[in-house]
Design a protein around this motif. Structure first.
Motif, PDB file in Angstrom:
ATOM      1  N   VAL A  52       7.881   1.147  -7.823  1.00  0.00           N
ATOM      2  CA  VAL A  52       8.381   1.441  -8.993  1.00  0.00           C
ATOM      3  C   VAL A  52       9.248   0.219  -9.842  1.00  0.00           C
ATOM      4  O   VAL A  52       8.900  -0.115 -11.014  1.00  0.00           O
ATOM      5  N   VAL A  53      10.029  -0.446  -9.293  1.00  0.00           N
ATOM      6  CA  VAL A  53      10.871  -1.567  -9.678  1.00  0.00           C
ATOM      7  C   VAL A  53      10.062  -2.804 -10.086  1.00  0.00           C
ATOM      8  O   VAL A  53      10.206  -3.251 -11.220  1.00  0.00           O
ATOM      9  N   THR A  54       9.066  -2.873  -9.174  1.00  0.00           N
ATOM     10  CA  THR A  54       8.209  -4.247  -9.477  1.00  0.00           C
ATOM     11  C   THR A  54       7.139  -3.810 -10.558  1.00  0.00           C
ATOM     12  O   THR A  54       7.154  -4.664 -11.612  1.00  0.00           O
ATOM     13  N   ALA A  55       6.584  -2.549 -10.705  1.00  0.00           N
ATOM     14  CA  ALA A  55       5.881  -2.273 -11.917  1.00  0.00           C
ATOM     15  C   ALA A  55       6.591  -2.393 -13.042  1.00  0.00           C
ATOM     16  O   ALA A  55       5.961  -2.767 -14.279  1.00  0.00           O
ATOM     17  N   GLU A 104      -2.731   6.920  -5.154  1.00  0.00           N
ATOM     18  CA  GLU A 104      -2.016   7.062  -3.747  1.00  0.00           C
ATOM     19  C   GLU A 104      -1.637   5.588  -3.358  1.00  0.00           C
ATOM     20  O   GLU A 104      -2.559   4.693  -3.683  1.00  0.00           O
ATOM     21  N   VAL A 105      -0.441   5.325  -3.054  1.00  0.00           N
ATOM     22  CA  VAL A 105       0.014   4.099  -2.674  1.00  0.00           C
ATOM     23  C   VAL A 105       0.465   3.893  -1.426  1.00  0.00           C
ATOM     24  O   VAL A 105       0.513   2.618  -0.999  1.00  0.00           O
ATOM     25  N   HIS A 106       0.719   5.068  -0.620  1.00  0.00           N
ATOM     26  CA  HIS A 106       0.886   4.783   0.806  1.00  0.00           C
ATOM     27  C   HIS A 106       0.738   6.110   1.397  1.00  0.00           C
ATOM     28  O   HIS A 106       0.105   6.867   0.790  1.00  0.00           O
ATOM     29  N   HIS A 107       1.215   6.139   2.706  1.00  0.00           N
ATOM     30  CA  HIS A 107       0.992   7.444   3.137  1.00  0.00           C
ATOM     31  C   HIS A 107       2.122   7.591   4.397  1.00  0.00           C
ATOM     32  O   HIS A 107       2.908   6.751   4.667  1.00  0.00           O
ATOM     33  N   ALA A 108       2.131   8.693   4.950  1.00  0.00           N
ATOM     34  CA  ALA A 108       3.217   9.204   5.895  1.00  0.00           C
ATOM     35  C   ALA A 108       2.635  10.074   6.736  1.00  0.00           C
ATOM     36  O   ALA A 108       1.943  11.037   6.353  1.00  0.00           O
ATOM     37  N   ILE A 230      -1.248   0.782 -10.944  1.00  0.00           N
ATOM     38  CA  ILE A 230      -2.755   0.902 -10.632  1.00  0.00           C
ATOM     39  C   ILE A 230      -3.279  -0.639 -10.423  1.00  0.00           C
ATOM     40  O   ILE A 230      -4.109  -0.875  -9.466  1.00  0.00           O
ATOM     41  N   GLU A 231      -2.855  -1.493 -11.255  1.00  0.00           N
ATOM     42  CA  GLU A 231      -3.284  -3.093 -11.124  1.00  0.00           C
ATOM     43  C   GLU A 231      -2.695  -3.342  -9.626  1.00  0.00           C
ATOM     44  O   GLU A 231      -3.285  -3.926  -8.938  1.00  0.00           O
ATOM     45  N   MET A 232      -1.573  -2.964  -9.254  1.00  0.00           N
ATOM     46  CA  MET A 232      -0.856  -3.422  -8.130  1.00  0.00           C
ATOM     47  C   MET A 232      -1.480  -2.840  -6.934  1.00  0.00           C
ATOM     48  O   MET A 232      -1.549  -3.382  -5.786  1.00  0.00           O
ATOM     49  N   THR A 233      -2.353  -2.044  -7.000  1.00  0.00           N
ATOM     50  CA  THR A 233      -3.160  -1.164  -5.955  1.00  0.00           C
ATOM     51  C   THR A 233      -4.467  -2.247  -5.621  1.00  0.00           C
ATOM     52  O   THR A 233      -4.819  -2.066  -4.575  1.00  0.00           O
ATOM     53  N   LYS A 239       0.606  -3.935  -0.913  1.00  0.00           N
ATOM     54  CA  LYS A 239       0.340  -4.204   0.517  1.00  0.00           C
ATOM     55  C   LYS A 239       1.419  -5.097   0.768  1.00  0.00           C
ATOM     56  O   LYS A 239       1.910  -4.927   1.966  1.00  0.00           O
ATOM     57  N   ASN A 240       1.765  -6.050   0.118  1.00  0.00           N
ATOM     58  CA  ASN A 240       2.754  -6.967   0.196  1.00  0.00           C
ATOM     59  C   ASN A 240       4.230  -6.354   0.457  1.00  0.00           C
ATOM     60  O   ASN A 240       5.048  -6.691   1.189  1.00  0.00           O
ATOM     61  N   ILE A 241       4.435  -5.406  -0.290  1.00  0.00           N
ATOM     62  CA  ILE A 241       5.849  -4.621  -0.400  1.00  0.00           C
ATOM     63  C   ILE A 241       5.911  -3.787   0.832  1.00  0.00           C
ATOM     64  O   ILE A 241       6.703  -3.709   1.713  1.00  0.00           O
ATOM     65  N   ILE A 242       4.685  -3.118   1.197  1.00  0.00           N
ATOM     66  CA  ILE A 242       4.644  -2.168   2.403  1.00  0.00           C
ATOM     67  C   ILE A 242       4.790  -3.177   3.709  1.00  0.00           C
ATOM     68  O   ILE A 242       5.894  -2.967   4.588  1.00  0.00           O
ATOM     69  N   ALA A 243       4.348  -4.297   3.788  1.00  0.00           N
ATOM     70  CA  ALA A 243       4.279  -5.264   5.078  1.00  0.00           C
ATOM     71  C   ALA A 243       5.693  -5.893   5.050  1.00  0.00           C
ATOM     72  O   ALA A 243       6.030  -5.935   6.058  1.00  0.00           O
TER      73      ALA A 243
END
Length: 260
Positions: A52-55, A104-108, A230-233, A239-243
């Protein structure tokens, strides 16, 4: 109408307009939900918070992280326009009627937590029938699991993850359901690793989304934020944030236990 009354109405109108100037979007997320959301460390908001902050930065929008309140209250605030964005939520049919969502941006993974001395074979939700369980108040287990639990399981609501794990550890409930990665961190933080274990198998694997208020006065800003997400997906940013979090490249200080 008197000149004074007209002046007062003009001032009041200006005040109301400034109250909804949308200079920033208000954002909140669940407590004790690392690596998905974190609030106590400046610049480190967890995976969903960082998205959210990055977007918002890419869209030229300011965000205001809101203080800690119960999860159910956060959902209430989003529904009635007292909050603009939730950084991380599951999607259900009921929630889709109340909120708008990002892609969807991630999963758990949601897992079953039990005492070491009360383990059992878990392969499906039916294995929990006849037992007394618990989950965090307002937390969804996913659409299918919610529907099954409502009709077939006994699951009590508790205020927070710490309470959930303590109830499992003391035998007040037979099991608790919570997020796998967050739950492991909570076990470590509360020194319960030797008392509680995660059963094999998952209750469900659920997508994680950014949720938006349908009743916010800042729909234009929300649309800009969503467009950037959407563009970040597509451009690899998410992916970089998750990693970054899952590779433990962020040294997040241990949060102090809340004894209240």
């Amino acid at each position: 109408m008197s000149h004074l009354m007209k002046l007062m109405l003009i001032i009041f109108s200006i005040f109301c307009a400034s109250s909804y100037s949308c200079n920033y979007l208000s954002v909140n997320g669940a407590d004790d939900w690392y690596p998905y959301f974190a609030r106590k460390h400046p610049g480190q908001h967890g995976i969903m918070g960082d998205i959210v902050v990055t977007a918002a930065k890419r869209a030229g929008i300011e965000v205001s992280m809101q203080p800690s309140i119960p999860w159910k209250r956060i959902l209430f605030n989003l529904r009635y326009g007292n909050l603009d964005v939730i950084a991380g939520a599951l999607k259900t049919e009921q929630r889709e009627k109340q909120f708008n969502y990002s892609p969807e941006v991630h999963h758990a993974d949601l897992k079953v937590f039990v005492r070491y001395d009360q383990q059992f074979n878990f392969t499906q939700l039916g294995d929990l029938q006849g037992l007394n369980g618990a989950k965090v108040r307002g937390m969804s287990l996913g659409q299918k699991a919610d529907e099954y639990a409502f009709s077939h399981l006994v699951i009590n609501d508790v205020p927070d993850p710490k309470s959930l794990l303590k109830m499992v550890a003391t035998g007040r409930v037979d099991f608790g359901i919570f997020y796998a990665s967050t739950g492991r961190k909570e076990l470590q933080r509360n020194k319960l690793e030797e008392k509680i274990v995660l059963l094999d198998g998952s209750v469900s694997r659920e997508g994680l989304f950014i949720a938006y208020s349908k009743t916010s006065k800042c729909q234009d800003q929300i649309a800009l934020l969503d467009q950037q997400i959407i563009e970040m997906t597509h451009d690899g940013s998410i992916k970089n944030i998750i990693a970054k979090y899952h590779a433990n490249k962020i040294a997040l200080a241990k949060e102090k236990n809340n004894e209240n």
